[in-house]
Design a protein around this motif. Structure first.
Motif, PDB file in Angstrom:
ATOM      1  N   ARG A 138      43.737 -16.977  -5.276  1.00  0.00           N
ATOM      2  CA  ARG A 138      44.386 -16.078  -4.313  1.00  0.00           C
ATOM      3  C   ARG A 138      43.410 -15.069  -3.726  1.00  0.00           C
ATOM      4  O   ARG A 138      42.791 -14.294  -4.448  1.00  0.00           O
ATOM      5  N   VAL A 139      43.322 -15.094  -2.412  1.00  0.00           N
ATOM      6  CA  VAL A 139      42.470 -14.141  -1.699  1.00  0.00           C
ATOM      7  C   VAL A 139      43.303 -13.519  -0.593  1.00  0.00           C
ATOM      8  O   VAL A 139      43.803 -14.216   0.291  1.00  0.00           O
ATOM      9  N   ASP A 140      43.463 -12.219  -0.665  1.00  0.00           N
ATOM     10  CA  ASP A 140      44.150 -11.522   0.408  1.00  0.00           C
ATOM     11  C   ASP A 140      43.155 -11.196   1.508  1.00  0.00           C
ATOM     12  O   ASP A 140      42.055 -10.702   1.244  1.00  0.00           O
ATOM     13  N   THR A 141      43.532 -11.519   2.732  1.00  0.00           N
ATOM     14  CA  THR A 141      42.732 -11.110   3.882  1.00  0.00           C
ATOM     15  C   THR A 141      43.263  -9.755   4.319  1.00  0.00           C
ATOM     16  O   THR A 141      44.463  -9.577   4.524  1.00  0.00           O
ATOM     17  N   LEU A 142      42.362  -8.817   4.417  1.00  0.00           N
ATOM     18  CA  LEU A 142      42.707  -7.437   4.726  1.00  0.00           C
ATOM     19  C   LEU A 142      42.221  -7.079   6.118  1.00  0.00           C
ATOM     20  O   LEU A 142      41.203  -7.601   6.583  1.00  0.00           O
ATOM     21  N   PHE A 143      42.950  -6.178   6.746  1.00  0.00           N
ATOM     22  CA  PHE A 143      42.425  -5.550   7.950  1.00  0.00           C
ATOM     23  C   PHE A 143      41.890  -4.205   7.503  1.00  0.00           C
ATOM     24  O   PHE A 143      42.611  -3.403   6.903  1.00  0.00           O
ATOM     25  N   VAL A 144      40.611  -3.959   7.754  1.00  0.00           N
ATOM     26  CA  VAL A 144      39.982  -2.696   7.360  1.00  0.00           C
ATOM     27  C   VAL A 144      39.586  -1.930   8.603  1.00  0.00           C
ATOM     28  O   VAL A 144      39.206  -2.515   9.622  1.00  0.00           O
ATOM     29  N   ARG A 145      39.709  -0.612   8.492  1.00  0.00           N
ATOM     30  CA  ARG A 145      39.235   0.275   9.561  1.00  0.00           C
ATOM     31  C   ARG A 145      38.904   1.617   8.954  1.00  0.00           C
ATOM     32  O   ARG A 145      39.337   1.932   7.846  1.00  0.00           O
ATOM     33  N   ARG A 146      38.121   2.380   9.667  1.00  0.00           N
ATOM     34  CA  ARG A 146      37.748   3.706   9.179  1.00  0.00           C
ATOM     35  C   ARG A 146      38.969   4.617   9.194  1.00  0.00           C
ATOM     36  O   ARG A 146      39.770   4.565  10.127  1.00  0.00           O
ATOM     37  N   GLN A 147      39.068   5.445   8.166  1.00  0.00           N
ATOM     38  CA  GLN A 147      40.184   6.381   8.103  1.00  0.00           C
ATOM     39  C   GLN A 147      40.035   7.525   9.098  1.00  0.00           C
ATOM     40  O   GLN A 147      41.027   8.121   9.513  1.00  0.00           O
ATOM     41  N   ASP A 148      38.810   7.832   9.483  1.00  0.00           N
ATOM     42  CA  ASP A 148      38.573   8.996  10.342  1.00  0.00           C
ATOM     43  C   ASP A 148      38.549   8.665  11.831  1.00  0.00           C
ATOM     44  O   ASP A 148      38.164   9.490  12.646  1.00  0.00           O
ATOM     45  N   VAL A 149      38.978   7.468  12.198  1.00  0.00           N
ATOM     46  CA  VAL A 149      38.963   7.052  13.598  1.00  0.00           C
ATOM     47  C   VAL A 149      40.395   6.825  14.064  1.00  0.00           C
ATOM     48  O   VAL A 149      41.212   6.217  13.375  1.00  0.00           O
ATOM     49  N   TYR A 150      40.661   7.300  15.247  1.00  0.00           N
ATOM     50  CA  TYR A 150      41.973   7.133  15.860  1.00  0.00           C
ATOM     51  C   TYR A 150      42.223   5.657  16.140  1.00  0.00           C
ATOM     52  O   TYR A 150      41.367   4.967  16.689  1.00  0.00           O
ATOM     53  N   ALA A 151      43.401   5.171  15.747  1.00  0.00           N
ATOM     54  CA  ALA A 151      43.783   3.787  16.047  1.00  0.00           C
ATOM     55  C   ALA A 151      44.387   3.760  17.445  1.00  0.00           C
ATOM     56  O   ALA A 151      45.421   4.376  17.700  1.00  0.00           O
ATOM     57  N   SER A 152      43.749   3.047  18.338  1.00  0.00           N
ATOM     58  CA  SER A 152      44.204   2.993  19.732  1.00  0.00           C
ATOM     59  C   SER A 152      45.533   2.259  19.838  1.00  0.00           C
ATOM     60  O   SER A 152      45.931   1.501  18.951  1.00  0.00           O
ATOM     61  N   ALA A 153      46.199   2.459  20.963  1.00  0.00           N
ATOM     62  CA  ALA A 153      47.455   1.753  21.221  1.00  0.00           C
ATOM     63  C   ALA A 153      47.218   0.245  21.244  1.00  0.00           C
ATOM     64  O   ALA A 153      48.048  -0.530  20.761  1.00  0.00           O
ATOM     65  N   ALA A 154      46.085  -0.178  21.779  1.00  0.00           N
ATOM     66  CA  ALA A 154      45.770  -1.612  21.832  1.00  0.00           C
ATOM     67  C   ALA A 154      45.596  -2.178  20.427  1.00  0.00           C
ATOM     68  O   ALA A 154      46.101  -3.266  20.120  1.00  0.00           O
ATOM     69  N   LEU A 155      44.911  -1.448  19.557  1.00  0.00           N
ATOM     70  CA  LEU A 155      44.730  -1.907  18.177  1.00  0.00           C
ATOM     71  C   LEU A 155      46.074  -1.981  17.461  1.00  0.00           C
ATOM     72  O   LEU A 155      46.367  -2.968  16.783  1.00  0.00           O
ATOM     73  N   ASN A 156      46.893  -0.963  17.617  1.00  0.00           N
ATOM     74  CA  ASN A 156      48.211  -0.977  16.978  1.00  0.00           C
ATOM     75  C   ASN A 156      49.086  -2.115  17.498  1.00  0.00           C
ATOM     76  O   ASN A 156      49.801  -2.758  16.731  1.00  0.00           O
ATOM     77  N   ALA A 157      49.020  -2.392  18.795  1.00  0.00           N
ATOM     78  CA  ALA A 157      49.796  -3.500  19.371  1.00  0.00           C
ATOM     79  C   ALA A 157      49.318  -4.835  18.808  1.00  0.00           C
ATOM     80  O   ALA A 157      50.118  -5.717  18.492  1.00  0.00           O
ATOM     81  N   PHE A 158      48.012  -4.989  18.672  1.00  0.00           N
ATOM     82  CA  PHE A 158      47.444  -6.206  18.089  1.00  0.00           C
ATOM     83  C   PHE A 158      47.938  -6.391  16.652  1.00  0.00           C
ATOM     84  O   PHE A 158      48.369  -7.477  16.268  1.00  0.00           O
ATOM     85  N   LEU A 159      47.891  -5.338  15.871  1.00  0.00           N
ATOM     86  CA  LEU A 159      48.348  -5.432  14.477  1.00  0.00           C
ATOM     87  C   LEU A 159      49.849  -5.678  14.396  1.00  0.00           C
ATOM     88  O   LEU A 159      50.316  -6.377  13.491  1.00  0.00           O
ATOM     89  N   ASP A 160      50.609  -5.134  15.334  1.00  0.00           N
ATOM     90  CA  ASP A 160      52.060  -5.394  15.364  1.00  0.00           C
ATOM     91  C   ASP A 160      52.352  -6.872  15.583  1.00  0.00           C
ATOM     92  O   ASP A 160      53.350  -7.402  15.101  1.00  0.00           O
ATOM     93  N   ILE A 161      51.480  -7.539  16.304  1.00  0.00           N
ATOM     94  CA  ILE A 161      51.641  -8.986  16.506  1.00  0.00           C
ATOM     95  C   ILE A 161      51.192  -9.749  15.264  1.00  0.00           C
ATOM     96  O   ILE A 161      51.832 -10.707  14.831  1.00  0.00           O
ATOM     97  N   ALA A 162      50.085  -9.333  14.670  1.00  0.00           N
ATOM     98  CA  ALA A 162      49.518 -10.042  13.516  1.00  0.00           C
ATOM     99  C   ALA A 162      50.392  -9.922  12.271  1.00  0.00           C
ATOM    100  O   ALA A 162      50.544 -10.897  11.523  1.00  0.00           O
ATOM    101  N   ARG A 163      50.990  -8.784  12.041  1.00  0.00           N
ATOM    102  CA  ARG A 163      51.757  -8.573  10.800  1.00  0.00           C
ATOM    103  C   ARG A 163      52.920  -9.543  10.624  1.00  0.00           C
ATOM    104  O   ARG A 163      53.016 -10.176   9.573  1.00  0.00           O
ATOM    105  N   PRO A 164      53.831  -9.693  11.579  1.00  0.00           N
ATOM    106  CA  PRO A 164      54.971 -10.589  11.351  1.00  0.00           C
ATOM    107  C   PRO A 164      54.573 -12.054  11.177  1.00  0.00           C
ATOM    108  O   PRO A 164      55.234 -12.799  10.470  1.00  0.00           O
TER     109      PRO A 164
END
Length: 173
Positions: A138-164
């Motif tokens: 078992r290997v979980d694929t993770l999405f990683v990003r810096r905690q100190d960087v603002y997540a853009s609307a485009a990034l959040n929209a992309f992740l909203d598609i990837a999650r479901p």
């Protein structure tokens, strides 16, 4: 978009060269936030004439077919082999899955890859696959990003598609 090893992609995120990256887990770094996106099941892949991991262990010198240093699958393969009393010789490094599977099919060495990646080669009878322990598989694929960087609307929209699409695979086994 960019591909790379887990180590190189994490470094790119840490150095602000990438907004985020999909990498094999686990990842523990104080500057990164991680989100499990999907789970892969790994299998040991050998030439088709090898019927078991025990038979592979008896064969002596084991050559590994891997991506370059920094690939988490490579590290995991070394662990799997060690659990079965095998030590790999100097690995052969490749940059493509097709080249790796071709070498394995030709009997040059072994590798550890996700089931989905090797399914066609296995169905066609070009390689044999061997289950490893759940801990190693078992290997979980993770999405990683810096905690100190603002997540853009485009990034959040992309992740909203990837999650479901990916999340059902994370139901605990």
């Amino acid at each position: 978009m960019r591909t790379g090893t887990t180590a190189s992609l994490i470094d790119d995120v840490l150095q602000y060269r990438l907004d985020g990256a999909f990498v094999a887990g686990p990842v523990h770094h104080e500057d990164l936030s991680t989100e499990a996106v999907f789970r892969e099941e790994m299998e040991l892949v050998t030439a088709r004439h090898i019927r078991s991991i025990a038979e592979l262990a008896q064969s002596g010198n084991v050559k590994t077919i891997v991506f370059r240093l920094g690939c988490s699958y490579r590290t995991r393969l070394d662990i799997v082999l060690a659990r079965h009393g095998m030590q790999a010789s100097t690995p052969l490094e490749f940059g493509s899955l097709d080249a790796m599977l071709g070498c394995v099919a030709a009997g040059v060495g072994v590798t550890l890859l996700p089931k989905g990646v090797v399914a066609t080669a296995w169905r066609e009878g070009r390689v044999a696959v061997h289950d490893v322990t759940p801990e190693d598989a078992r290997v979980d694929t993770l999405f990683v990003r810096r905690q100190d960087v603002y997540a853009s609307a485009a990034l959040n929209a992309f992740l909203d598609i990837a999650r479901p699409v990916a999340s059902p695979a994370l139901v605990p086994a």
